[in-house]
Design a protein around this motif. Structure first.
Motif, PDB file in Angstrom:
ATOM      1  N   ASP A   1       0.824  -1.206   0.000  1.00  0.00           N
ATOM      2  CA  ASP A   1       0.000   0.000   0.000  1.00  0.00           C
ATOM      3  C   ASP A   1       0.861   1.259   0.000  1.00  0.00           C
ATOM      4  O   ASP A   1       0.540   2.246  -0.675  1.00  0.00           O
ATOM      5  CB  ASP A   1      -0.938   0.004   1.214  1.00  0.00           C
ATOM      6  CG  ASP A   1      -2.035  -1.050   1.124  1.00  0.00           C
ATOM      7  OD1 ASP A   1      -2.258  -1.560  -0.002  1.00  0.00           O
ATOM      8  OD2 ASP A   1      -2.655  -1.354   2.155  1.00  0.00           O
ATOM      9  N   GLN A   2       1.963   1.231   0.757  1.00  0.00           N
ATOM     10  CA  GLN A   2       2.851   2.394   0.797  1.00  0.00           C
ATOM     11  C   GLN A   2       3.524   2.622  -0.552  1.00  0.00           C
ATOM     12  O   GLN A   2       3.671   3.767  -1.000  1.00  0.00           O
ATOM     13  CB  GLN A   2       3.905   2.206   1.890  1.00  0.00           C
ATOM     14  CG  GLN A   2       3.345   2.308   3.302  1.00  0.00           C
ATOM     15  CD  GLN A   2       4.352   1.938   4.370  1.00  0.00           C
ATOM     16  OE1 GLN A   2       5.366   1.285   4.090  1.00  0.00           O
ATOM     17  NE2 GLN A   2       4.097   2.354   5.599  1.00  0.00           N
TER      18      GLN A   2
ATOM     19  N   SER B   1       0.919   4.031  -2.911  1.00  0.00           N
ATOM     20  CA  SER B   1       0.520   5.378  -2.517  1.00  0.00           C
ATOM     21  C   SER B   1       1.524   6.424  -2.995  1.00  0.00           C
ATOM     22  O   SER B   1       1.137   7.460  -3.558  1.00  0.00           O
ATOM     23  CB  SER B   1       0.374   5.458  -0.990  1.00  0.00           C
ATOM     24  OG  SER B   1       0.080   6.788  -0.585  1.00  0.00           O
TER      25      SER B   1
ATOM     26  N   LYS C   1       1.327   6.881  -6.793  1.00  0.00           N
ATOM     27  CA  LYS C   1       0.120   7.623  -7.177  1.00  0.00           C
ATOM     28  C   LYS C   1       0.259   9.103  -6.833  1.00  0.00           C
ATOM     29  O   LYS C   1      -0.138   9.979  -7.620  1.00  0.00           O
ATOM     30  CB  LYS C   1      -1.107   7.029  -6.488  1.00  0.00           C
ATOM     31  CG  LYS C   1      -1.501   5.655  -7.003  1.00  0.00           C
ATOM     32  CD  LYS C   1      -2.684   5.087  -6.220  1.00  0.00           C
ATOM     33  CE  LYS C   1      -3.065   3.706  -6.725  1.00  0.00           C
ATOM     34  NZ  LYS C   1      -4.185   3.110  -5.938  1.00  0.00           N
ATOM     35  N   ASN C   2       0.824   9.385  -5.650  1.00  0.00           N
ATOM     36  CA  ASN C   2       0.979  10.777  -5.244  1.00  0.00           C
ATOM     37  C   ASN C   2       2.005  11.507  -6.099  1.00  0.00           C
ATOM     38  O   ASN C   2       1.897  12.714  -6.331  1.00  0.00           O
ATOM     39  CB  ASN C   2       1.385  10.857  -3.770  1.00  0.00           C
ATOM     40  CG  ASN C   2       0.275  10.429  -2.840  1.00  0.00           C
ATOM     41  OD1 ASN C   2      -0.898  10.425  -3.214  1.00  0.00           O
ATOM     42  ND2 ASN C   2       0.631  10.051  -1.621  1.00  0.00           N
TER      43      ASN C   2
END
Length: 472
Positions: free
Chosen positions: A425-426, A429, A432-433
């Protein structure tokens, strides 16, 4: 009643004289029907000709605009290109060979448009109403082209997790070599003039650090327990000179030891805490252990040089994604132009100008960013190395996007079972950011589970880069 009787008599007389009146009536009706049918046929003929002509000229102008954008042709060849397309497709629909006439072609260098006006003289099936047997059908269309140059920085993960795994039957570093090589081929194949290339590409292989290669003079090598910034420019040579064990660099640090997110060049003057001037070189942290073998390549149109570098990729080390983003930023920043030119590594990046140049960064990784040697100013001191790396990457990506750099990101095999759900997930994330927000026509964040999907992601990104080139 007398009037009614007269009307009956008149109708009876008309009916008895069928040989004359019906013949006249039939002739009148037949003439009207013939005219109607002829008019309908002509309208259909003209409509079909207009549709066919419009389709041909649309395709001709779109094709020419694309060739102008990609550099396949020069502006002076635009007329010849459109005419050749019209000639090759002149039999479209109901048109006949060599019918299409190019009346005017306008290449507007201010609006970056190509406009063509064409016509055909169509022989009508039913000449009527004294218009003759020919009718002119005209069409016009306009397409946008671009004379922008394109600069692409590819930040590619060559960490240990990318190594071939015989047990899992994977070869991620091999998959990356194939996909990245394909992207370089696609991006550079349309450069017609080697002395004035439209597209240039930089390669930034990264792991625990970035091997700066010919830019090693821009690196400040930290001494254990020493300063985080280079000595003042007026310091004795013996103080300024520190022998480097390799050509690698980590984060650039500010005077207080925080990670520096700016794109400033290494010769930018800065003031230390004593008010003395030093040059903003990039740090090689004294805790760094493994220097990746492949060296970064600043922007170039030398396809073979880029392909040779990619071929030499070897997987080793941990994942310092923030450092990768930093060096990708440098390779696109005009502030690094003089340092790159001084090192005889090319002309360096162009100025930030979205009307003249499309600047693009591609950040690819197969896992979680887990390594950093400095955190950003204002970040909690409790951050671990992974948190620092992800935060640094996002901070640098934010500055890149502020400067007009379009960022594409690729997560490769992020569902690997060796990663925990939190790590996965990290990793997703931060990618995506970092990426530029998607639009209706452009996707910026990709996930690829296999080598085939990785190659497909690079293919789609190179197509999107061409789309960016024609945006105003």
């Amino acid at each position: 009643m007398r009037y009614f009787g007269g009307l009956v008599h008149a109708i009876g007389s008309f009916a008895r004289d069928r040989s004359g009146n019906f013949a006249v009536l039939f002739g009148m009706v037949a003439s009207v029907l013939a005219l109607g049918v002829g008019f309908a046929v002509n309208v259909s003929q003209l409509y079909n000709a207009k549709s066919s002509l419009q389709g041909v000229v649309d395709a001709a102008v779109t094709s020419t605009a694309r060739d102008l954008t990609t550099g396949v042709i020069k502006e002076a060849d635009a007329n010849k290109s459109v005419q050749a397309f019209l000639d090759a497709n002149s039999r479209a629909g109901i048109l006949s060979a060599d019918q299409i006439v190019l009346d005017k072609l306008t290449v507007d260098r201010t609006a970056n448009t190509v406009q063509a006006d064409v016509h055909v003289d169509l022989g009508l099936y039913f000449p009527i109403f004294s218009v003759g047997d020919m009718k002119r059908v005209a069409a016009s269309t306009t397409a946008v082209y671009s004379d922008k140059t394109i600069e692409v920085a590819m930040m590619l993960d060559v960490t240990g997790s990318m190594a071939a795994n015989w047990w899992a039957k994977t070869d991620k570093i091999g998959d990356l070599r194939t996909a990245a090589s394909g992207a370089v081929e696609d991006l550079l194949d349309n450069n017609l003039d080697p002395k004035n290339p439209r597209v240039r590409v930089a390669i930034v292989p990264y792991a625990e650090a970035v091997n700066t290669g010919g830019l090693a003079s821009t690196v400040f090598v930290e001494a254990r327990y020493g300063s985080n910034v280079p000595p003042p420019i007026d310091a004795p040579v013996s103080v300024s000179l520190t022998l480097a064990p390799d050509k690698c660099a980590t984060e650039r640090k500010d005077k207080d030891g925080y990670a520096d997110y700016s794109p400033d060049g290494p010769n930018t003057p800065r003031l230390d805490n004593d008010g003395k001037t030093y040059l903003a070189k990039v740090n090689r942290d004294d805790h760094m252990k493994t220097c990746p073998k492949p060296e970064l390549i600043p922007l170039t149109a030398d396809k073979q040089k880029l392909l040779d570098t990619i071929t030499d990729f070897r997987a080793d080390g941990v994942t310092a994604g923030g450092i990768a983003a930093q060096w990708g930023y440098y390779m696109l920043s005009p502030s690094w132009r003089s340092a790159i030119a001084d090192a005889a590594l090319g002309a360096g990046p162009a100025n930030f100008d979205k009307k003249k140049v499309a600047k693009v960064a591609i950040l690819m990784t197969d896992g979680q960013f887990n390594t950093a040697f400095a955190g950003g100013r204002g970040a909690p001191r409790s951050q671990n190395a992974g948190q620092k790396s992800r935060s640094n990457a996002e901070g640098i990506c934010s500055n890149m996007k502020r400067d007009g750099i379009e960022i594409f990101t690729i997560g490769f095999d992020l569902d690997d079972p060796s990663m925990t759900m939190t790590e996965r997930d990290q990793a997703k994330s931060v990618l995506k950011n970092c990426s530029t927000a998607d639009t209706s026509s452009l996707k910026h964040y990709y996930e690829a589970a296999t080598g085939t999907e990785l190659a497909a992601a690079f293919d789609e990104i190179t197509e999107n880069i061409e789309k960016l080139a024609i945006q105003r």
